[in-house]
Design an enzyme around this catalytic site. Structure first.
Site, PDB file in Angstrom:
ATOM      1  N   LYS A  88       0.814  -1.212   0.000  1.00 43.70           N
ATOM      2  CA  LYS A  88       0.000   0.000   0.000  1.00 43.70           C
ATOM      3  C   LYS A  88       0.854   1.272   0.000  1.00 43.70           C
ATOM      4  O   LYS A  88       0.392   2.327  -0.389  1.00 43.70           O
ATOM      5  CB  LYS A  88      -0.980  -0.014   1.171  1.00 43.70           C
ATOM      6  CG  LYS A  88      -2.035  -1.099   0.984  1.00 43.70           C
ATOM      7  CD  LYS A  88      -3.135  -1.021   2.009  1.00 43.70           C
ATOM      8  CE  LYS A  88      -4.241  -2.003   1.687  1.00 43.70           C
ATOM      9  NZ  LYS A  88      -3.812  -3.416   1.852  1.00 43.70           N
TER      10      LYS A  88
HETATM   11  C1  LIG Z   1      -4.387  -4.503   1.106  1.00 40.82           C
HETATM   12  C2  LIG Z   1      -3.613  -5.760   0.950  1.00 40.82           C
HETATM   13  C3  LIG Z   1      -3.994  -6.761   0.029  1.00 40.82           C
HETATM   14  C4  LIG Z   1      -5.245  -6.659  -0.820  1.00 40.82           C
HETATM   15  O1  LIG Z   1      -5.187  -5.646  -1.794  1.00 40.82           O
HETATM   16  P1  LIG Z   1      -6.547  -5.117  -2.473  1.00 40.82           P
HETATM   17  O2  LIG Z   1      -6.109  -3.968  -3.309  1.00 40.82           O
HETATM   18  O3  LIG Z   1      -7.421  -4.692  -1.328  1.00 40.82           O
HETATM   19  O4  LIG Z   1      -7.122  -6.230  -3.245  1.00 40.82           O
HETATM   20  C5  LIG Z   1      -3.185  -7.880  -0.086  1.00 40.82           C
HETATM   21  N1  LIG Z   1      -2.092  -8.036   0.690  1.00 40.82           N
HETATM   22  C6  LIG Z   1      -1.698  -7.107   1.584  1.00 40.82           C
HETATM   23  C7  LIG Z   1      -0.500  -7.353   2.420  1.00 40.82           C
HETATM   24  C8  LIG Z   1      -2.434  -5.928   1.749  1.00 40.82           C
HETATM   25  O5  LIG Z   1      -2.042  -5.014   2.656  1.00 40.82           O
END
Ligand SMILES: *Cc1c(COP(=O)(O)O)cnc(C)c1O
Length: 515
Positions: free
Chosen positions: A118
């Site tokens: 993120k």
């Molecule tokens: C947020 C997240 C996901 C999922 O991503 P999306 O965009 O919500 O599908 C997968 N793995 C980790 C470690 C995350 O923080």
């Protein structure tokens, strides 16, 4: 210059409203007022130019991808500079390095400040907020709820940013110690962490209640950084292109991407990359046992079900907030059909598509579900066979990729084009040490940035799970939402009186945006 760059990009709601919103407005609006998600009027086609980008640095590429969406709303030099600053704090010189492990390529997206993918979007989003807000002399108050990961990435994206206040609510005692330390050790004055005496759902309900309080929402210019923000999707498109050039320096192959999926934001960026012209064969939706998306792509019906706790908590979702954007494209951008479908879904918790649409969806997306045992087995196998430690989210991606590679093998072996299977690695294994230890018998090695947190100074408030308590805390911390912050002193009071006249005019202007 392609025509995509000459035209101004405008945004509209998937459900029909707001047909001419600017990029800047879309960035701050979050959810459209008709309940839909904001999408660009068209997806820029870069199929004639992307091969020229193969030697660009990550931030230069991010600039090229963003440019057609941003249009002339940010001067080129400023946008370039913004992208450069956004990736200056990544710990790998490649920003998102790709490693060949066994039969797959692992795209490591966890070298940002909070060790999760993120960061790639939120580092840039923080800079984008600051850029627009200082230019227009406006302020916002970001309020978010987190069960762990999103909170720290948001805080690291927004810390120290001018004209932004950031309140993050997390459930007291229900996030991991590392996650809590990551959030509460950020001491910047504009960051306010709240340990709420309740559950994650309580935190989310409080945030929703604050946004529904229209007077409060307007006076504090409440803003969100959740994954429905279109800018977050846009920033994530970059690494699909970047990895393509790393794996195929001569641009002579096709790639499939397996993406550990929760809210469908990350994989949607891959879909945009494909629509923009990147040679993508399959996009593989990898879920854990919260498998609403896997069920959709196998049966055509999208059925809400209760959330289960798993080893991969960032994928523990009942419904996927970004999925509506994909449905919009699946139904040829027909807002009427979509609004009708979503309305039905909100009433019944289910929707389904006919055979023809399912078939079409399966041309773009395949899917795989990973059980808890399979998650552990996959971590253990890669640890033993390749001396590579996967985190539990990435393990789900690897597992789905392996299953499909077995099926695809005959096609790909004889194909004249080269094919590479890339798995997006969304978190550093040390962030999820319990699962890793369970699978491998030993805890993963802590990277330096996480190890030194143990003795860090922290600052946070503990508050009851009641909307008025949180609202009061925000009001006391920021007595004057158009200017000063922190303790309500006489000095602040005098200053805010002086500012009041102009602030009133400004407040009216800012309020307009929310209508
Ligand atoms: C947020 C997240 C996901 C999922 O991503 P999306 O965009 O919500 O599908 C997968 N793995 C980790 C470690 C995350 O923080």
């Amino acid at each position: 210059m392609s025509c995509a760059q000459q035209e101004k990009m405008l945004f509209r709601s998937t459900r029909g409203a707001f047909l001419d919103m600017s990029f800047e407005e879309a960035v701050f609006e979050g959810l459209a007022q008709d309940g839909g998600l904001l999408v660009p009027h068209f997806i820029p086609d870069v199929s004639n130019e992307y091969k020229k980008w193969k030697n660009l640095s990550f931030h230069e590429l991010a600039y090229q991808i963003a440019k057609p969406y941003v249009g002339d709303e940010i001067p080129e030099a400023d946008l370039r500079d913004l992208m450069k600053r956004s990736y200056a704090h990544f710990k790998d010189k490649d920003i998102v390095p790709t490693k060949k492990v066994g039969d797959v390529h692992i795209m490591e997206l966890f070298h940002g400040p909070t060790f999760a993918f993120k960061d790639v979007a939120l580092q840039a989003l923080g800079n984008l907020f600051e850029y627009f807000l200082t230019r227009s002399n406006k302020r916002i108050t970001v309020v978010g709820a987190t069960s762990g990961d999103t909170g720290s990435a948001a805080i690291y994206g927004l810390r120290g940013k001018k004209n932004v206040e950031c309140f993050i609510l997390f459930p007291e005692g229900r996030v991991s110690p590392i996650q809590q330390l990551q959030m509460t050790s950020v001491l910047d004055e504009n960051v306010h962490c709240v340990a709420v005496q309740g559950t994650f759902d309580d935190c989310q309900d409080i945030v929703k209640a604050l946004f529904r309080d229209l007077k409060f929402k307007k006076s504090y210019s409440l803003g969100a950084v959740n994954s429905i923000n279109f800018a977050r999707i846009m920033f994530q498109i970059t690494y699909y292109f970047y990895t393509y050039f790393k794996v195929f320096p001569n641009c002579d192959g096709k790639m499939s991407f397996s993406v550990p999926t929760g809210n469908f934001g990350d994989i949607l960026a891959g879909y945009y990359a494909k629509k923009m012209g990147l040679p993508v064969q399959h996009l593989i939706v990898a879920t854990n046992s919260n498998d609403i998306l896997d069920r959709f792509f196998t049966t055509g019906s999208y059925d809400k079900s209760p959330v289960q706790q798993t080893f991969s908590p960032s994928m523990d979702i009942g419904i996927s907030s970004n999925f509506e954007r994909y449905l919009f494209y699946l139904f040829d951008e027909d807002s009427k059909i979509l609004a009708h479908m979503m309305d039905g879904f909100n009433k019944t918790g289910r929707l389904s598509v006919d055979e023809a649409h399912l078939e079409e969806a399966r041309r773009d997306f395949l899917s795989g579900r990973c059980s808890e045992q399979e998650t552990l087995d996959t971590i253990s196998k890669y640890h033993k066979d390749f001396n590579y430690t996967l985190d539990p989210h990435t393990a789900c991606g690897v597992r789905a990729a392996e299953q499909l590679l077995d099926r695809m093998e005959p096609v790909c072996k004889n194909a004249s084009v080269k094919h590479a299977m890339v798995v997006l690695s969304t978190a550093h294994p040390a962030k999820f040490s319990t699962a890793v230890q369970k699978a491998t018998g030993s805890p993963p090695k802590l990277p330096e940035g996480l190890a030194k947190l143990e003795n860090a100074e922290v600052r946070f408030q503990v508050l009851p799970a009641k909307t008025p308590s949180i609202k009061n805390y925000i009001e006391v911390t920021i007595p004057d939402p158009t200017g000063s912050r922190n303790v309500y002193t006489l000095k602040h009071y005098a200053a805010s009186l002086v500012a009041l006249g102009c602030a009133f005019g400004l407040g009216v202007l800012m309020g307009k945006r929310g209508q």
